[in-house]
Write a protein that holds these residues in place. Structure first.
Motif: not given
Length: 181
Positions: A154-181
């Protein structure tokens, strides 16, 4: 304004929740025989409660200075351990009285047992609204998305992104917007 960080001096791994909405019922769960864990928190947003699971599952544990045989044995042992952790997390998700948001480092690919078991009945935010390969781990020529955001149906994601500009870890952060359907 709401910040939960489960840090202790003796810990290798810390998890956190940052929210603009009230956070309650915070529980920390350590997986057996591991420094890995999950943090569970209920977040009250616009008249509804959501259960957030922030998780870090067992790493592959490969050491490049070890022999190939030792690396494969370690990887095998840690895969079994990670799968048990995935089962425990999947049970916690199934018991949630609220819609869930699962995020964190699964240390496994999107076609793995861990991802399949944890994601049962959930939607993968990157699959729903991301672009490209979504490579989140950036070391040792392993090009996989091992960091995830999974959502109740019942949730929807928008613009899920892996941000490869952040180099301070061995992982890039992943983020998205979430809204109720």
């Amino acid at each position: 304004p709401y910040c939960i960080i489960n840090s202790r001096e003796d810990e290798i791994l810390n998890l956190a929740v940052f929210s603009r909405w009230p956070v309650g019922n915070v529980q920390e769960y350590y997986f057996p025989d591991s420094y890995n864990k999950m943090l569970q928190a209920d977040i009250r947003m616009i008249g509804q409660t959501f259960r957030l699971f922030n998780v870090h599952l067992q790493t592959t544990g490969m050491n490049e200075s070890s022999s190939m045989k030792d690396r494969l044995q370690t990887m095998h042992r840690h895969t079994i351990q990670r799968n048990r952790q995935a089962d425990l997390l999947a049970n916690a998700i199934a018991e949630s009285p609220y819609p869930v948001i699962v995020c964190g480092d699964f240390n496994d690919s999107p076609i793995s047992y861990a991802h399949r078991v944890i994601g049962k009945g959930l939607k993968d935010a990157f699959v729903e609204s991301g672009n490209g390969f979504g490579i989140s781990y950036n070391q040792n020529h392993f090009y996989f998305r091992i960091d995830n955001i999974l959502l109740s149906k019942n949730l929807k994601s928008y613009r899920c992104t892996v941000d490869n500009t952040i180099k301070s870890s061995d992982h890039y952060p992943i983020w998205c917007y979430v809204a109720k359907k």
